[in-house]
Design a protein around this motif. Structure first.
Motif, short mmCIF file in Angstrom:
data_model
loop_
_atom_site.label_atom_id
_atom_site.label_comp_id
_atom_site.label_asym_id
_atom_site.label_seq_id
_atom_site.Cartn_x
_atom_site.Cartn_y
_atom_site.Cartn_z
N VAL A 368 4.17 6.17 -22.27
CA VAL A 368 3.88 5.21 -21.19
C VAL A 368 2.63 5.70 -20.46
O VAL A 368 2.49 6.89 -20.18
N VAL A 369 1.72 4.78 -20.18
CA VAL A 369 0.55 5.14 -19.39
C VAL A 369 0.82 4.72 -17.95
O VAL A 369 0.85 3.53 -17.63
N PHE A 370 1.06 5.69 -17.08
CA PHE A 370 1.27 5.39 -15.67
C PHE A 370 -0.09 5.32 -14.98
O PHE A 370 -0.95 6.17 -15.21
N HIS A 371 -0.26 4.30 -14.15
CA HIS A 371 -1.53 4.13 -13.44
C HIS A 371 -1.49 4.84 -12.10
O HIS A 371 -0.43 4.96 -11.48
N ALA A 372 -2.65 5.27 -11.61
CA ALA A 372 -2.77 5.85 -10.27
C ALA A 372 -3.92 5.13 -9.58
O ALA A 372 -3.72 4.08 -8.99
N GLY A 373 -5.14 5.69 -9.67
CA GLY A 373 -6.28 5.04 -9.04
C GLY A 373 -6.85 3.95 -9.93
O GLY A 373 -7.90 4.13 -10.56
N THR A 374 -6.15 2.81 -10.00
CA THR A 374 -6.67 1.67 -10.77
C THR A 374 -6.45 0.40 -9.97
O THR A 374 -5.60 0.35 -9.08
N LEU A 375 -7.21 -0.63 -10.28
CA LEU A 375 -6.93 -1.97 -9.78
C LEU A 375 -7.29 -2.97 -10.85
O LEU A 375 -8.06 -2.65 -11.76
N ARG A 376 -6.69 -4.15 -10.74
CA ARG A 376 -7.01 -5.18 -11.72
C ARG A 376 -7.81 -6.28 -11.06
O ARG A 376 -7.50 -6.72 -9.96
N ARG A 377 -8.90 -6.66 -11.74
CA ARG A 377 -9.72 -7.75 -11.23
C ARG A 377 -10.05 -8.68 -12.40
O ARG A 377 -10.61 -8.22 -13.38
N GLY A 379 -8.30 -9.81 -14.76
CA GLY A 379 -7.78 -9.37 -16.06
C GLY A 379 -8.33 -8.05 -16.56
O GLY A 379 -7.93 -7.57 -17.62
N VAL A 380 -9.28 -7.45 -15.80
CA VAL A 380 -9.86 -6.18 -16.24
C VAL A 380 -9.30 -5.08 -15.35
O VAL A 380 -9.14 -5.27 -14.14
N THR A 381 -8.98 -3.92 -15.95
CA THR A 381 -8.52 -2.80 -15.15
C THR A 381 -9.70 -1.88 -14.85
O THR A 381 -10.43 -1.49 -15.77
N LEU A 382 -9.88 -1.56 -13.56
CA LEU A 382 -11.01 -0.74 -13.13
C LEU A 382 -10.51 0.56 -12.50
O LEU A 382 -9.41 0.59 -11.93
N THR A 383 -11.33 1.60 -12.54
CA THR A 383 -10.99 2.83 -11.84
C THR A 383 -11.15 2.57 -10.34
O THR A 383 -12.05 1.84 -9.92
N ALA A 384 -10.26 3.15 -9.54
CA ALA A 384 -10.30 2.91 -8.10
C ALA A 384 -9.87 4.13 -7.29
O ALA A 384 -9.52 4.04 -6.13
N GLY A 385 -9.90 5.30 -7.93
CA GLY A 385 -9.48 6.51 -7.22
C GLY A 385 -9.72 7.72 -8.08
O GLY A 385 -10.24 7.61 -9.20
N GLY A 386 -9.36 8.89 -7.58
CA GLY A 386 -9.65 10.15 -8.25
C GLY A 386 -8.87 10.32 -9.55
O GLY A 386 -9.42 10.40 -10.65
N ARG A 387 -7.54 10.38 -9.41
CA ARG A 387 -6.73 10.45 -10.62
C ARG A 387 -6.45 9.01 -11.02
O ARG A 387 -5.93 8.23 -10.24
N VAL A 388 -6.81 8.66 -12.23
CA VAL A 388 -6.81 7.26 -12.65
C VAL A 388 -5.53 6.90 -13.41
O VAL A 388 -4.86 5.92 -13.08
N LEU A 389 -5.19 7.71 -14.42
CA LEU A 389 -4.03 7.42 -15.27
C LEU A 389 -3.28 8.71 -15.54
O LEU A 389 -3.85 9.80 -15.45
#
Ligand code: AMP
Ligand code: GLY
Length: 430
Positions: A368-377, A379-389
């Motif tokens: 499982v890939v757990f997300h951390a610093g990400t956001l969706r815009r 339909g695309v997932t973007l990095t949004a913080g230090g630890r990403v996944l």
């Protein structure tokens, strides 16, 4: 029933993912959540620190259970606020959260109740702190008193480093404090303590004020680079179980650290409810000392721990919030779970945001890939913080769990991604 998870990191994604598996849970809401929880749960656009707004939302939406992830809202009193309005919430009160939010509080608590920890002194005056450093010599550990997101600790191997750390941490204006330490009320304070050699482990339990249930053991990798080099981070990867915690060490830690802590808090009139995380240093003879307490789950430890948990987390939380943990026995997957953090370019100092993430796989039974610093815009997932996944996988052995996690991570791409290649190295040696 409806559940709220407060937080937006990988830990909260893992908690939300696990809670959503319960047949009793109708919906999981995560505030503020991230790009991954958006797929597994509902995002609530509420600030972590606005505890009144969180409480009002929970009341309006008839939330049956709230689980708090990070230390910030706990230290701000979110549990007190929810309870005052009759809401069921799992976490420590503001007073109990001082075990993490104030090093001076937790060190004095441990001394008072005979809980093994490093020798230490607390200082507010730089001159006295400098003199103490000179008298004790190196290696020595300098810690800021206050929440510093894992950045308030300097393990100094030279006197110069130790003196600089004292100056930074006692700097009157936090703006000029390069470590970014948030000072507690009453101003800057440092704890200077004895250096403890050994191997670290994360020992996390659930408490209902009186009863304790231990979670599976785990180990984190705090440094940024392979071979435990580079700066300290929030954690670059973790696995469960931790072989260093043998059944004998486990028994000793429960007897000498965990139970005296829970009894001590009860006796001091601030019973501890919630996750209690003891960061341990275990020496070659198997004796453990407490490096620190956290009043929450670890991140990234939660991700492998939740992958191994077979029990219904919602049932466990309901028991934990009604003083019934003595009736709970947790069931664990016998396999090893191992999580590799993928971090953003520039982490930990200046993580870059907005890089597009490609190749995210669908979750499978063993990865499982757990997300951390990400956001969706759009339909695309973007990095949004230090630890990403945190790419987390199960395997029959540490080696197999590691291979599977790295195989999945290899398929995920974003510009500037950083990850360690040796997560699990201590367990492989064991
Ligand atoms: P803490 O935030 O107190 O857990 O400290 C962060 C990291 O610094 C720990 O994970 C350890 O690697 C290291 N550390 C803290 N205190 C000590 C100590 N007394 N002796 C050796 N290492 C320490
Ligand atoms: N992974 C360390 C922590 O959560 O404090």
């Amino acid at each position: 029933m409806k559940v709220l998870v407060i937080g937006g990191g990988g830990r909260e994604h893992a908690l939300a993912w696990k809670l959503a598996q319960s047949p009793k849970v109708q919906s999981v809401h995560v505030a503020p959540g991230n790009g991954g929880t958006e797929l597994d749960a509902h995002l609530q656009n509420l600030a972590l620190t606005d505890i009144k707004a969180l409480r009002a939302w929970a009341l309006d939406n008839k939330i049956a259970l709230t689980v708090v992830g990070p230390e910030g809202p706990l230290a701000a009193g979110v549990v007190d606020e929810f309870r005052a309005h009759g809401l069921r919430v799992f976490g420590p009160t503001q007073a109990a959260a001082q075990l993490e939010s104030s090093k001076a509080f937790s060190k004095a608590f441990m001394k008072r109740h005979g809980i093994p920890t490093a020798d230490y002194e607390t200082f507010t005056e730089a001159a006295a702190a400098h003199a103490y450093v000179d008298a004790r010599g190196v290696p020595i550990v300098v810690k800021a008193d206050g929440l510093a997101a894992g950045k308030g600790v300097v393990v100094a191997s030279t006197l110069k480093e130790a003196h600089e750390a004292v100056d930074f941490m006692l700097a009157p204006d936090p703006q000029f404090n390069p470590l970014g330490v948030q000072h507690n009320e009453g101003g800057a304070r440092v704890v200077i303590e004895e250096f403890l050699p050994g191997e670290e482990a994360s020992f996390i339990v659930m408490c209902d004020g009186r009863n304790v249930v231990a979670l599976a053991t785990s180990q984190d990798h705090k440094r940024l680079l392979d071979g435990d080099q580079g700066p300290n981070t929030g954690g670059m990867g973790a696995y469960s179980p931790a072989p260093v915690v043998t059944p004998e060490v486990h028994g000793r830690v429960m007897r000498e650290i965990i139970l005296p802590t829970i009894r001590g808090m009860e006796k001091d009139g601030i019973p501890f409810t919630g996750f209690l995380y003891a960061g341990l240093m275990i020496d070659a003879a198997g004796h453990a000392k407490t490096l620190e307490f956290n009043c929450r789950m670890g991140d990234p430890e939660t991700q492998p721990i939740m992958m191994r948990l077979k029990s219904d987390l919602f049932d466990v939380m309901m028991a934990a919030t009604s003083g019934a943990l003595d009736r709970v026995e947790l069931v664990w997957d016998r396999r090893t779970a191992l999580g590799v953090v993928m971090a953003a370019h520039g982490y930990p100092l200046q993580p870059r945001k907005g890089d597009a993430i490609e190749g995210l796989p669908v979750a499978s039974e063993d990865a499982v890939v757990f997300h951390a610093g990400t956001l969706r815009r759009e339909g695309v997932t973007l990095t949004a913080g230090g630890r990403v996944l945190c790419v987390t996988a199960l395997g029959d052995t540490v080696r197999l769990a590691q291979q599977r996690a790295y195989e999945v991570a290899a398929g995920i791409r974003f510009d500037g991604a950083q990850m360690r290649h040796d997560i699990g190295h201590r367990a492989l040696r064991a």
